[in-house]
Design a protein around this motif. Structure first.
Motif, PDB file in Angstrom:
ATOM      1  N   ILE A   1     -12.710  -3.193  -2.124  1.00  0.00           N
ATOM      2  CA  ILE A   1     -11.580  -2.076  -1.785  1.00  0.00           C
ATOM      3  C   ILE A   1     -10.400  -2.777  -1.344  1.00  0.00           C
ATOM      4  O   ILE A   1     -10.510  -3.492  -0.265  1.00  0.00           O
ATOM      5  CB  ILE A   1     -12.138  -1.062  -0.666  1.00  0.00           C
ATOM      6  CG1 ILE A   1     -13.370  -0.601  -1.331  1.00  0.00           C
ATOM      7  CG2 ILE A   1     -11.164  -0.053  -0.472  1.00  0.00           C
ATOM      8  CD1 ILE A   1     -14.142   0.188  -0.164  1.00  0.00           C
TER       9      ILE A   1
ATOM     10  N   LYS B   1      -6.881  -0.752 -10.916  1.00  0.00           N
ATOM     11  CA  LYS B   1      -5.864  -1.465 -10.073  1.00  0.00           C
ATOM     12  C   LYS B   1      -4.704  -0.563 -10.463  1.00  0.00           C
ATOM     13  O   LYS B   1      -4.187  -0.384 -11.699  1.00  0.00           O
ATOM     14  CB  LYS B   1      -5.803  -2.930 -10.485  1.00  0.00           C
ATOM     15  CG  LYS B   1      -4.723  -3.579  -9.874  1.00  0.00           C
ATOM     16  CD  LYS B   1      -4.541  -5.028 -10.166  1.00  0.00           C
ATOM     17  CE  LYS B   1      -3.291  -5.865  -9.803  1.00  0.00           C
ATOM     18  NZ  LYS B   1      -3.457  -7.330 -10.110  1.00  0.00           N
ATOM     19  N   ASN B   2      -4.083  -0.076  -9.258  1.00  0.00           N
ATOM     20  CA  ASN B   2      -2.667   0.431  -9.357  1.00  0.00           C
ATOM     21  C   ASN B   2      -2.663   1.794 -10.548  1.00  0.00           C
ATOM     22  O   ASN B   2      -1.817   1.624 -11.162  1.00  0.00           O
ATOM     23  CB  ASN B   2      -1.655  -0.408  -9.764  1.00  0.00           C
ATOM     24  CG  ASN B   2      -1.325  -1.769  -8.702  1.00  0.00           C
ATOM     25  OD1 ASN B   2      -1.974  -1.598  -7.737  1.00  0.00           O
ATOM     26  ND2 ASN B   2      -0.751  -2.854  -9.172  1.00  0.00           N
TER      27      ASN B   2
ATOM     28  N   CYS C   1      -5.518  -0.086  -0.657  1.00  0.00           N
ATOM     29  CA  CYS C   1      -5.475   1.470  -0.525  1.00  0.00           C
ATOM     30  C   CYS C   1      -5.047   2.083   0.717  1.00  0.00           C
ATOM     31  O   CYS C   1      -5.639   1.540   1.964  1.00  0.00           O
ATOM     32  CB  CYS C   1      -6.732   2.067  -1.087  1.00  0.00           C
ATOM     33  SG  CYS C   1      -7.409   1.353  -2.509  1.00  0.00           S
ATOM     34  N   LYS C   2      -4.124   2.823   0.793  1.00  0.00           N
ATOM     35  CA  LYS C   2      -3.332   3.291   1.798  1.00  0.00           C
ATOM     36  C   LYS C   2      -4.295   3.911   2.986  1.00  0.00           C
ATOM     37  O   LYS C   2      -4.313   3.651   4.017  1.00  0.00           O
ATOM     38  CB  LYS C   2      -2.132   4.280   1.487  1.00  0.00           C
ATOM     39  CG  LYS C   2      -1.378   4.589   2.496  1.00  0.00           C
ATOM     40  CD  LYS C   2      -0.184   5.632   2.244  1.00  0.00           C
ATOM     41  CE  LYS C   2       0.567   5.887   3.517  1.00  0.00           C
ATOM     42  NZ  LYS C   2       1.878   6.915   2.995  1.00  0.00           N
TER      43      LYS C   2
ATOM     44  N   VAL D   1     -11.482  -1.078  -6.347  1.00  0.00           N
ATOM     45  CA  VAL D   1     -10.472  -0.220  -6.528  1.00  0.00           C
ATOM     46  C   VAL D   1      -9.410  -0.953  -5.711  1.00  0.00           C
ATOM     47  O   VAL D   1      -9.540  -1.424  -4.670  1.00  0.00           O
ATOM     48  CB  VAL D   1     -10.777   1.207  -5.925  1.00  0.00           C
ATOM     49  CG1 VAL D   1     -11.229   1.151  -4.589  1.00  0.00           C
ATOM     50  CG2 VAL D   1      -9.561   1.946  -6.126  1.00  0.00           C
TER      51      VAL D   1
ATOM     52  N   CYS E   1      -4.722   1.874  -5.051  1.00  0.00           N
ATOM     53  CA  CYS E   1      -5.013   3.542  -5.569  1.00  0.00           C
ATOM     54  C   CYS E   1      -4.560   4.274  -4.085  1.00  0.00           C
ATOM     55  O   CYS E   1      -5.494   4.118  -3.302  1.00  0.00           O
ATOM     56  CB  CYS E   1      -5.935   3.831  -6.235  1.00  0.00           C
ATOM     57  SG  CYS E   1      -6.506   2.798  -7.929  1.00  0.00           S
ATOM     58  N   LYS E   2      -3.394   4.645  -3.802  1.00  0.00           N
ATOM     59  CA  LYS E   2      -3.051   5.438  -2.617  1.00  0.00           C
ATOM     60  C   LYS E   2      -3.610   6.599  -2.490  1.00  0.00           C
ATOM     61  O   LYS E   2      -3.488   7.318  -1.350  1.00  0.00           O
ATOM     62  CB  LYS E   2      -1.486   5.300  -2.419  1.00  0.00           C
ATOM     63  CG  LYS E   2      -0.910   6.181  -3.550  1.00  0.00           C
ATOM     64  CD  LYS E   2       0.712   6.354  -3.149  1.00  0.00           C
ATOM     65  CE  LYS E   2       0.948   6.835  -1.691  1.00  0.00           C
ATOM     66  NZ  LYS E   2       2.631   6.768  -1.638  1.00  0.00           N
TER      67      LYS E   2
ATOM     68  N   PRO F   1       0.922  -1.318   0.069  1.00  0.00           N
ATOM     69  CA  PRO F   1      -0.214   0.073   0.036  1.00  0.00           C
ATOM     70  C   PRO F   1       0.634   1.405  -0.036  1.00  0.00           C
ATOM     71  O   PRO F   1       0.362   2.344  -0.577  1.00  0.00           O
ATOM     72  CB  PRO F   1      -0.797  -0.134   1.257  1.00  0.00           C
ATOM     73  CG  PRO F   1      -0.789  -1.486   1.741  1.00  0.00           C
ATOM     74  CD  PRO F   1       0.545  -2.096   1.267  1.00  0.00           C
TER      75      PRO F   1
ATOM     76  N   SER G   1     -13.150   2.197   4.974  1.00  0.00           N
ATOM     77  CA  SER G   1     -14.094   1.826   3.907  1.00  0.00           C
ATOM     78  C   SER G   1     -15.499   1.552   4.258  1.00  0.00           C
ATOM     79  O   SER G   1     -16.136   1.777   3.407  1.00  0.00           O
ATOM     80  CB  SER G   1     -13.588   0.292   3.533  1.00  0.00           C
ATOM     81  OG  SER G   1     -12.092   0.384   3.127  1.00  0.00           O
TER      82      SER G   1
END
Length: 715
Positions: free
Chosen positions: A409, A357-358, A412-413, A382, A385-386, A268, A420
């Motif tokens: 989800i 993604k990413n 994701c950072k 998703v 995705c940070k 992440p 979430s």
């Protein structure tokens, strides 16, 4: 005299029974009377056989209407299907029995440990139109093309339309020559699934060109590729353009890099960009999309940077009006999110399912723009995705409140478990399927005390000015002007908190609300972490939750002993309708036999993971034991066998690995009369070629099956 359903004409009654698709319901129907039984058997269209190949001679011959037959779960231990060693009778007589029992088969799934199996079934049913081959064992050692598994299939089955090799261990060099040698069958193929998870490199560019050139009528093409430009034969622009040029009728295209098929969770904290850029430019993507006007599903998981893709995605939306599903991996610049004009992926207005993604530069404003443009989304995922936060995803959920029912989800950072769930509060009463990561650090650090959890409107995690405050307020005002009001948070408006309150959430009473329609929950948990906090962060009331999938991933080696005695499965007892579970510890790596001093071996970790499972009322469990990759061993330990035997509600138990015979006998001796189906599946690459003397062998498996079948059956 009262009229009953038996008074209906047989034609109408047969049509009614045909409409019943659930297997258990059909089995119950067959118990009503002999008339119902004969009609149910005569109208059943699909059948999956489980058990041992030695018992094939006992198959009844009343399922003559079955056209979809699955033999892939027969005799996972021992020898090939229809071989002299697989049964106590003549293989030719057994083959004749199969042909008499299922004369109408056109769709077949079969485990092919050797090419002789494919040869036998191809001769049994030369009219096959759909075939799925399964093999977790390694390909027999021979040069590519020699004794090819595909030669008898293409030679005997001239009506073949669909071929699925997604679970078949083979070499990529085997397939193109066979397609070129049988042009008639190749030209008739409409579906080809080559997303084989055993590949280390995937199909090369020249192989993809050969396959698509030989199969011009393809409508579904799913391929595991090698997009990395550091390797010879990588898939680039030329290969993509050959796909659209050779197969213009394609409706479903999945091109996935083999590194993505490993399904390993990313970091992440990674910035989202890879070291290498994919050799796929904007102009090539535009030409690729323009050549596929019938496209309905597209998956491009490249695993290398595809930059400035927004314009190409706009062309995708205009040139492919039928597009309903889109999954992008490592695509950057998918939408600029500048001003009020829609651009990039937001112009794919017909999408119903979207996975991103990413994407390193995807922001909250990008999510809002996607929600405004793709207003039909029922599924959104998703991953990695940070830069997105609670506020962007929350607004997106509000804008899609009428359609969105399936959300994932992951990695994701700024979106841990609690964040979430807060983001999805606007659709809490509608969502049906959900995946989140069980990451608790932020809650533990802040103690649910109302402190900002990151991703603020004006400030990001580092305290820098994010610059999006005015844009986010504009998005809320846009919705108010459009009279699309919905409750979002505590203020009752589809907008964000005012500046004065942006560092706190205040009232947490929404945590007590009900996830009324949620019936499927998927969780990722890092090894050594606990499942216990799950109800306390917002998932305490899920009255209709029926199925849960828990994936535990990580390296146990070097981990300290957990501070708690159990992983936390007992906390799921509050979900009263929970009946199906997949507990996947297959990506948990440790020491199978002995561990260095101070560390735990896998048997102790299994005890930790499975403790408390007896408190759940599960009817179906799929369990992947942890593994020791150094010795290619995935086996159920003694503590795990004991804990599994305590569950007296199991109806089906599928263990994806091996086990000692006396461990499996625990399941028979505990007098669990509900247990019907227990299977050991070596469905991981590579499956052990020769089972160890102390593990479950062919004779051991037969003895266990006999003991299981000797028990009384309640229904």
């Amino acid at each position: 005299m009262a009229t009953t359903i038996n008074d209906l004409p047989e034609v109408i009654l047969s049509a009614i029974i045909t409409l019943v698709s659930d297997t258990r319901t059909r089995n119950s129907l067959s118990l009503v009377c002999k008339k119902f039984r004969s009609m149910e058997r005569a109208t059943r269209a699909s059948l999956t056989l489980r058990g041992n190949a030695r018992d094939l001679h006992r198959i009844p011959i009343c399922f003559t209407a079955v056209d979809q037959l699955d033999l892939s779960l027969l005799s996972p231990w021992g020898h090939a299907l229809l071989s002299p060693s697989a049964a106590n009778t003549d293989p030719l007589l057994l083959a004749q029995r199969l042909r008499d029992a299922f004369p109408s088969v056109t769709s077949l799934t079969v485990y092919s440990r050797s090419h002789s199996t494919i040869q036998n079934v191809s001769r049994l049913w030369p009219g096959l139109r759909r075939v799925k081959l399964v093999r977790w064992h390694q390909r027999p050692h021979s040069p590519p093309g020699a004794d090819s598994d595909f030669v008898p299939l293409f030679s005997e089955c001239q009506s073949l339309l669909e071929l699925d090799l997604s679970e078949f261990y083979y070499w990529t060099e085997d397939l193109p020559p066979v397609l070129e040698a049988h042009p008639g069958v190749a030209r008739s193929l409409t579906k080809l699934n080559l997303l084989t998870t055993s590949f280390t490199e995937g199909f090369k560019a020249n192989e993809i060109k050969s396959i698509t050139a030989a199969c011009p009528k393809l409508q579904h093409l799913l391929v595991a590729c090698m997009f990395d430009p550091r390797y010879i034969g990588f898939v680039g622009e030329e290969a993509l353009l050959s796909i659209s040029a050779n197969c213009p009728e394609l409706r479903v295209v999945h091109l996935v890099d083999t590194t993505s098929l490993a399904n390993a969770r990313g970091d992440p904290n990674d910035n989202g960009f890879t070291a290498e850029d994919a050799r796929v430019g904007r102009a090539a993507l535009v030409d690729f999309f323009s050549g596929l006007p019938l496209l309905e599903e597209l998956v491009l998981d490249v695993c290398n940077n595809v930059r400035d893709s927004g314009l190409a995605l706009e062309v995708l939306g205009s040139k492919c009006p039928r597009l309903r599903l889109l999954k992008l991996g490592q695509f950057h610049g998918i939408c600029s999110a500048i001003g009020s004009e829609l651009d990039g992926i937001a112009l794919c207005a017909g999408l119903e399912s979207l996975s991103i993604k990413n994407s390193a530069d995807l922001t909250d404003m990008g999510l809002i723009e996607i929600a405004r443009g793709c207003c039909r989304l029922a599924k959104f995922e998703v991953i990695g995705c940070k830069r997105i936060t609670v506020k962007g995803l929350r607004t997106m959920a509000c804008l899609l409140k009428k359609t969105l029912v399936d959300v994932g989800i992951s990695c994701c950072k700024n979106l841990d478990a609690a964040a979430s769930l807060r983001a999805l509060e606007p659709i809490r009463d509608r969502i049906q399927r959900l995946h989140i990561d069980c990451v608790w650090e932020q809650e533990d650090a802040h103690g649910f005390d109302g402190i900002d959890y990151g991703g603020g409107i004006g400030l990001n995690r580092n305290g820098d000015d994010g610059g999006d405050y005015m844009d986010l307020n504009w998005a809320a005002e846009y919705e108010n002007r459009s009279s699309k009001k919905c409750k979002l948070g505590m203020d009752g408006e589809c907008s964000y908190m005012p500046r004065s309150n942006r560092h706190g959430y205040g009232d947490w009473s929404w945590y007590d609300e009900t996830w009324e329609r949620l019936h499927y929950l998927s969780l990722w948990v890092g090894v050594g972490e606990l499942l216990t906090p799950l109800p306390s962060v917002g998932l305490n009331d899920c009255p209709n939750l029926e199925e849960i999938h828990i994936r535990v991933e990580g390296d146990c080696r070097g981990k300290h002993r957990p501070t708690q005695r159990e992983f936390g499965l007992s906390c799921l007892a509050g979900y009263l309708r929970l009946s199906k579970m997949k507990l996947d510890c297959g990506d948990t790596v440790g020491y199978a036999l002995t561990a260095p001093p101070g560390q735990m071996d896998l048997s102790l970790w299994e005890r930790f993971f499975l403790a408390g499972i007896g408190s759940l009322s599960l009817s179906v469990l799929d369990y992947w034991p942890p593994q020791d990759r150094d010795v290619n061993q995935r086996s159920v330990s003694l503590p795990a066998a004991g804990l599994l035997s305590e569950c007296d509600t199991f109806r089906k138990l599928f263990i994806h690995g091996t086990a000692h015979e006396h461990f499996m006998m625990f399941l028979v001796r505990n007098n669990n009369l509900n247990l019907r189906d227990v299977q050991l599946r070596e469905d991981y690459y590579p499956a052990p070629e020769n089972e160890m003397s102390t593990e479950m062998r062919v004779d051991s498996c037969c003895r266990f099956e006999d003991a299981l079948n000797r028990r009384p059956i309640l229904d």
